[in-house]
Design a protein around this motif. Sequence first.
Motif, short mmCIF file in Angstrom:
data_model
loop_
_atom_site.label_atom_id
_atom_site.label_comp_id
_atom_site.label_asym_id
_atom_site.label_seq_id
_atom_site.Cartn_x
_atom_site.Cartn_y
_atom_site.Cartn_z
N ASP A 1 41.57 40.78 38.27
CA ASP A 1 41.54 41.62 39.48
C ASP A 1 42.94 41.85 40.06
OD1 ASP A 1 38.86 41.74 39.11
OD2 ASP A 1 38.30 40.66 40.93
N HIS B 1 40.15 34.20 37.13
CA HIS B 1 40.05 33.51 38.43
C HIS B 1 38.61 33.08 38.64
CE1 HIS B 1 39.09 37.69 39.28
NE2 HIS B 1 38.68 37.42 40.50
N HIS C 1 45.69 38.44 44.11
CA HIS C 1 44.25 38.64 44.36
C HIS C 1 43.67 37.29 44.82
CE1 HIS C 1 40.15 40.02 44.03
NE2 HIS C 1 39.88 39.05 43.17
N HIS D 1 36.08 33.91 40.77
CA HIS D 1 35.06 34.68 41.48
C HIS D 1 33.78 34.76 40.65
CE1 HIS D 1 38.08 36.71 44.40
NE2 HIS D 1 37.54 35.62 44.90
ZN LIG Z 1 38.05 38.72 42.12
#
Ligand SMILES: [Zn+2]
Length: 231
Positions: free
Chosen positions: A174, A64, A156, A66
Amino acid sequence: MKTWKTLGGIRIIRILSGRSNAFLVTNGTKNILVDTGCGFEWRLLKLRLNKLTVYHLDCLILTHSHFDHAGNANRIRKTFKTPVIIHCKETQYLASGSGPVPGGTFAWSRAVVKMFSGLARSAGGFRSCRYDIAVESVYELRDFGINAYILHTPGHTAGSVSVIIEDEIALTGDTMFGVFPGSAFPPFAEDPKQLINSWGKLLDTGCSLFLPSHGSANRREMVEKDYHKRR
Ligand SMILES: [Zn+2]
Ligand SMILES: [Zn+2]
Protein backbone atom coordinates in the motif's frame (compact mmCIF):
# COMPACT_ATOMS: atom_id res chain seq x y z
CA MET A 1 -4.49 -14.27 -13.82
CA LYS A 2 -2.49 -11.32 -15.04
CA THR A 3 1.22 -12.14 -15.31
CA TRP A 4 4.40 -10.08 -15.73
CA LYS A 5 7.85 -11.46 -16.60
CA THR A 6 11.29 -10.00 -15.93
CA LEU A 7 14.12 -10.24 -18.46
CA GLY A 8 15.68 -12.87 -16.20
CA GLY A 9 12.57 -15.04 -16.56
CA ILE A 10 10.92 -14.52 -13.16
CA ARG A 11 7.14 -14.56 -13.44
CA ILE A 12 4.93 -12.42 -11.24
CA ILE A 13 1.37 -13.73 -11.20
CA ARG A 14 -1.48 -11.67 -9.72
CA ILE A 15 -3.11 -14.55 -7.91
CA LEU A 16 -5.75 -12.42 -6.16
CA SER A 17 -7.22 -9.10 -7.31
CA GLY A 18 -10.36 -7.17 -6.56
CA ARG A 19 -10.42 -6.34 -2.85
CA SER A 20 -6.62 -6.41 -2.77
CA ASN A 21 -3.89 -7.99 -4.88
CA ALA A 22 -1.72 -10.92 -3.87
CA PHE A 23 1.21 -12.00 -6.05
CA LEU A 24 3.03 -15.25 -6.67
CA VAL A 25 6.69 -14.71 -7.63
CA THR A 26 8.13 -17.80 -9.29
CA ASN A 27 11.04 -19.00 -11.41
CA GLY A 28 9.28 -22.31 -12.10
CA THR A 29 10.78 -24.19 -9.17
CA LYS A 30 10.88 -21.64 -6.34
CA ASN A 31 7.71 -19.89 -5.23
CA ILE A 32 7.29 -16.80 -3.08
CA LEU A 33 3.84 -15.54 -2.12
CA VAL A 34 3.47 -11.82 -1.42
CA ASP A 35 0.36 -11.04 0.68
CA THR A 36 -2.69 -13.25 1.12
CA GLY A 37 -5.86 -11.16 0.59
CA CYS A 38 -8.80 -11.08 3.03
CA GLY A 39 -9.86 -14.02 5.18
CA PHE A 40 -12.97 -14.62 3.05
CA GLU A 41 -10.75 -15.21 -0.02
CA TRP A 42 -9.04 -18.30 1.45
CA ARG A 43 -10.82 -20.83 -0.77
CA LEU A 44 -10.15 -18.79 -3.88
CA LEU A 45 -6.48 -18.37 -2.96
CA LYS A 46 -6.09 -22.14 -2.48
CA LEU A 47 -7.95 -22.83 -5.72
CA ARG A 48 -5.68 -20.48 -7.68
CA LEU A 49 -2.52 -22.04 -6.20
CA ASN A 50 -3.89 -25.47 -7.15
CA LYS A 51 -4.64 -24.29 -10.66
CA LEU A 52 -1.02 -23.14 -11.00
CA THR A 53 0.06 -26.53 -9.56
CA VAL A 54 1.81 -24.76 -6.72
CA TYR A 55 1.91 -27.15 -3.77
CA HIS A 56 5.00 -25.71 -2.12
CA LEU A 57 5.72 -22.13 -1.04
CA ASP A 58 9.30 -21.22 -0.14
CA CYS A 59 8.17 -18.21 1.88
CA LEU A 60 5.31 -15.80 2.48
CA ILE A 61 6.12 -12.10 2.58
CA LEU A 62 3.60 -9.73 4.15
CA THR A 63 3.91 -6.14 2.92
CA HIS A 64 2.24 -5.07 6.19
CA SER A 65 -0.24 -6.33 8.78
CA HIS A 66 -3.59 -5.01 7.50
CA PHE A 67 -6.47 -7.51 7.32
CA ASP A 68 -6.71 -7.35 3.50
CA HIS A 69 -3.05 -8.43 3.16
CA ALA A 70 -2.47 -10.73 6.15
CA GLY A 71 -5.99 -12.22 6.18
CA ASN A 72 -4.83 -15.74 5.28
CA ALA A 73 -1.28 -15.66 6.66
CA ASN A 74 -2.13 -18.07 9.47
CA ARG A 75 -3.72 -20.60 7.08
CA ILE A 76 -0.85 -20.34 4.57
CA ARG A 77 1.72 -20.88 7.32
CA LYS A 78 -0.11 -23.95 8.63
CA THR A 79 -1.21 -25.51 5.33
CA PHE A 80 2.03 -25.05 3.41
CA LYS A 81 4.46 -25.07 6.37
CA THR A 82 5.75 -21.82 4.94
CA PRO A 83 8.02 -19.39 6.80
CA VAL A 84 6.37 -15.98 7.22
CA ILE A 85 8.49 -12.86 6.67
CA ILE A 86 7.37 -9.44 7.93
CA HIS A 87 9.03 -6.20 9.06
CA CYS A 88 10.02 -6.06 12.75
CA LYS A 89 7.66 -3.11 13.34
CA GLU A 90 4.65 -5.21 12.27
CA THR A 91 5.22 -8.44 14.22
CA GLN A 92 3.13 -7.33 17.21
CA TYR A 93 0.13 -6.60 14.95
CA LEU A 94 0.45 -9.94 13.18
CA ALA A 95 0.55 -11.67 16.57
CA SER A 96 -2.57 -9.84 17.76
CA GLY A 97 -4.50 -10.14 14.48
CA SER A 98 -5.19 -6.42 14.28
CA GLY A 99 -3.14 -3.95 12.25
CA PRO A 100 -2.62 -0.23 12.98
CA VAL A 101 -5.30 2.13 11.66
CA PRO A 102 -3.67 4.74 9.40
CA GLY A 103 -5.04 8.24 8.95
CA GLY A 104 -6.77 9.48 5.79
CA THR A 105 -4.71 11.45 3.28
CA PHE A 106 -7.68 13.01 1.42
CA ALA A 107 -10.76 14.78 2.84
CA TRP A 108 -12.97 11.79 1.95
CA SER A 109 -10.61 9.19 3.40
CA ARG A 110 -10.21 11.24 6.61
CA ALA A 111 -14.01 11.19 6.89
CA VAL A 112 -14.00 7.42 6.37
CA VAL A 113 -11.41 6.94 9.14
CA LYS A 114 -13.45 9.16 11.48
CA MET A 115 -16.67 7.36 10.67
CA PHE A 116 -15.20 3.90 11.22
CA SER A 117 -12.78 4.65 14.04
CA GLY A 118 -15.12 3.03 16.57
CA LEU A 119 -15.52 -0.08 14.43
CA ALA A 120 -11.93 -0.31 13.19
CA ARG A 121 -10.89 -2.94 15.69
CA SER A 122 -13.52 -5.42 14.62
CA ALA A 123 -13.56 -4.44 10.93
CA GLY A 124 -9.77 -4.70 10.68
CA GLY A 125 -9.30 -7.95 12.54
CA PHE A 126 -7.84 -11.16 11.07
CA ARG A 127 -6.57 -14.55 12.28
CA SER A 128 -3.41 -13.89 14.25
CA CYS A 129 -0.23 -15.47 12.94
CA ARG A 130 3.29 -16.25 14.12
CA TYR A 131 6.19 -14.93 12.11
CA ASP A 132 9.45 -16.71 11.28
CA ILE A 133 11.69 -13.91 9.99
CA ALA A 134 11.53 -10.22 10.98
CA VAL A 135 13.29 -7.89 8.55
CA GLU A 136 14.74 -4.41 9.04
CA SER A 137 15.99 -2.13 6.24
CA VAL A 138 16.88 -4.66 3.50
CA TYR A 139 16.47 -8.43 3.25
CA GLU A 140 17.99 -10.51 0.48
CA LEU A 141 15.77 -13.25 -1.02
CA ARG A 142 18.46 -15.16 -2.95
CA ASP A 143 18.47 -17.77 -0.16
CA PHE A 144 14.90 -18.53 -1.25
CA GLY A 145 16.05 -19.05 -4.82
CA ILE A 146 14.71 -15.82 -6.34
CA ASN A 147 16.76 -12.83 -7.46
CA ALA A 148 14.90 -10.26 -5.38
CA TYR A 149 15.04 -8.43 -2.07
CA ILE A 150 12.76 -6.83 0.48
CA LEU A 151 13.08 -3.06 0.99
CA HIS A 152 11.66 -1.19 3.99
CA THR A 153 9.29 1.44 2.56
CA PRO A 154 7.50 2.96 5.57
CA GLY A 155 4.74 5.57 5.48
CA HIS A 156 1.48 3.70 4.91
CA THR A 157 2.45 1.88 8.13
CA ALA A 158 5.75 2.05 10.03
CA GLY A 159 6.71 -1.47 8.96
CA SER A 160 5.51 -1.48 5.34
CA VAL A 161 7.87 -3.20 2.90
CA SER A 162 8.16 -3.62 -0.87
CA VAL A 163 9.63 -6.53 -2.85
CA ILE A 164 12.13 -5.56 -5.55
CA ILE A 165 12.45 -8.17 -8.29
CA GLU A 166 15.59 -8.05 -10.47
CA ASP A 167 15.57 -4.23 -10.16
CA GLU A 168 12.81 -4.27 -12.78
CA ILE A 169 9.49 -4.77 -11.05
CA ALA A 170 8.53 -3.70 -7.52
CA LEU A 171 5.61 -5.04 -5.49
CA THR A 172 4.80 -2.00 -3.38
CA GLY A 173 1.99 -3.09 -1.05
CA ASP A 174 0.00 0.00 0.00
CA THR A 175 3.03 2.31 -0.35
CA MET A 176 1.49 3.05 -3.75
CA PHE A 177 -2.05 2.72 -5.03
CA GLY A 178 -3.11 1.96 -8.60
CA VAL A 179 -6.70 3.18 -8.57
CA PHE A 180 -6.48 6.93 -9.25
CA PRO A 181 -5.59 8.13 -12.76
CA GLY A 182 -2.22 9.91 -12.86
CA SER A 183 -1.43 9.33 -9.19
CA ALA A 184 -0.04 6.55 -7.00
CA PHE A 185 -0.82 8.33 -3.71
CA PRO A 186 -2.72 6.06 -1.26
CA PRO A 187 -5.85 7.33 0.51
CA PHE A 188 -4.54 6.08 3.88
CA ALA A 189 -1.13 6.60 5.46
CA GLU A 190 0.29 6.83 8.98
CA ASP A 191 3.02 9.21 7.82
CA PRO A 192 2.49 10.73 4.33
CA LYS A 193 5.87 12.51 4.35
CA GLN A 194 7.72 9.30 5.11
CA LEU A 195 5.66 7.59 2.41
CA ILE A 196 6.89 10.04 -0.23
CA ASN A 197 10.47 9.46 0.96
CA SER A 198 9.83 5.76 0.40
CA TRP A 199 8.78 6.55 -3.18
CA GLY A 200 12.24 8.10 -3.59
CA LYS A 201 13.80 4.83 -2.35
CA LEU A 202 11.63 2.84 -4.77
CA LEU A 203 12.59 5.06 -7.71
CA ASP A 204 16.28 4.65 -6.74
CA THR A 205 15.98 0.89 -7.34
CA GLY A 206 15.68 1.59 -11.08
CA CYS A 207 12.44 -0.40 -11.38
CA SER A 208 10.31 0.49 -14.38
CA LEU A 209 7.06 -0.96 -13.10
CA PHE A 210 5.41 -0.72 -9.67
CA LEU A 211 2.64 -3.18 -8.84
CA PRO A 212 0.49 -1.97 -5.95
CA SER A 213 -1.79 -4.02 -3.72
CA HIS A 214 -4.85 -2.11 -4.87
CA GLY A 215 -5.59 -1.44 -8.54
CA SER A 216 -3.38 -1.77 -11.58
CA ALA A 217 0.33 -1.31 -12.39
CA ASN A 218 2.01 2.11 -12.13
CA ARG A 219 4.60 3.00 -14.76
CA ARG A 220 7.83 4.66 -13.65
CA GLU A 221 7.20 7.88 -15.61
CA MET A 222 3.90 8.48 -13.83
CA VAL A 223 5.38 7.74 -10.39
CA GLU A 224 8.32 10.09 -11.07
CA LYS A 225 5.95 12.90 -12.01
CA ASP A 226 3.74 12.33 -8.96
CA TYR A 227 6.83 12.09 -6.72
CA HIS A 228 8.25 15.44 -7.87
CA LYS A 229 4.84 17.06 -7.43
CA ARG A 230 4.44 15.85 -3.84
CA ARG A 231 7.90 15.93 -2.28
ZN1 LIG B 1 -2.86 -1.20 4.23
ZN1 LIG C 1 -4.48 -2.55 1.60
